[in-house]
Design an enzyme around this catalytic site. Structure first.
Site, PDB file in Angstrom:
ATOM      1  CB  ILE A  99      38.040  92.102  86.381  1.00 39.94           C
ATOM      2  CG1 ILE A  99      36.983  93.073  85.837  1.00 39.94           C
ATOM      3  CG2 ILE A  99      37.617  91.399  87.659  1.00 39.94           C
ATOM      4  CD1 ILE A  99      35.761  92.414  85.246  1.00 39.94           C
ATOM      5  CE1 TYR A 101      37.580  89.749  83.006  1.00 41.18           C
ATOM      6  CE2 TYR A 101      37.986  89.624  80.649  1.00 41.18           C
ATOM      7  CZ  TYR A 101      37.107  89.723  81.711  1.00 41.18           C
ATOM      8  OH  TYR A 101      35.756  89.795  81.477  1.00 41.18           O
ATOM      9  CB  CYS A 102      41.335  85.554  86.315  1.00 43.99           C
ATOM     10  SG  CYS A 102      42.905  85.955  87.123  1.00 43.99           S
ATOM     11  NE  ARG A 103      38.026  88.879  93.684  1.00 41.82           N
ATOM     12  CZ  ARG A 103      38.813  89.151  94.720  1.00 41.82           C
ATOM     13  NH1 ARG A 103      39.975  88.538  94.841  1.00 41.82           N
ATOM     14  NH2 ARG A 103      38.450  90.021  95.631  1.00 41.82           N
TER      15      ARG A 103
END
Length: 113
Positions: free
Chosen positions: A98, A70-72
């Site tokens: 996220i 995951y990232c932003r």
């Protein structure tokens, strides 16, 4: 190196990841954001390897379990997934990153002071 996506990246929804976490499934959750982003909040139990360091730190990743990245919002993690899939890892991209994880009301740990 990371952005040539010749591999189809499979997504996982926040609710599906939350079910895996709550059921105790043995998965590796990888955060590819920056240390600053991670310091503000992260998914509990996740491991930070920023995207720009991923190529040099693959030895820290398990080959014997699923990796959820995951990232932003899901773009950097999709690139990371494509790269890792080419290296033989079993990966899934957290859909919406996220941001969607938070919008779904899932727990995060915060480290900001």
């Amino acid at each position: 190196m990371f952005y040539n996506n010749n591999f189809s990246v499979e997504n996982i929804r926040p609710d599906q990841l939350n079910e895996k976490i709550e059921s105790g499934e043995d998965i590796f959750i990888l955060d590819v954001r920056t240390p600053g982003e991670n310091a503000v909040q992260a998914i509990k139990g996740s491991h930070l390897i920023p995207l720009q360091e991923l190529g040099h730190r693959m030895d820290e990743l398990p080959k014997d379990k699923d990796i959820v990245v995951y990232c932003r919002i899901g773009s950097r993690s999709a690139s990371a997934c494509a790269f890792l899939a080419r290296q033989g890892f079993t990966v899934k991209n957290l859909e919406g990153g996220i941001m969607l994880w938070n919008m779904a009301g899932n727990a995060v740990m915060t480290r900001a002071s």
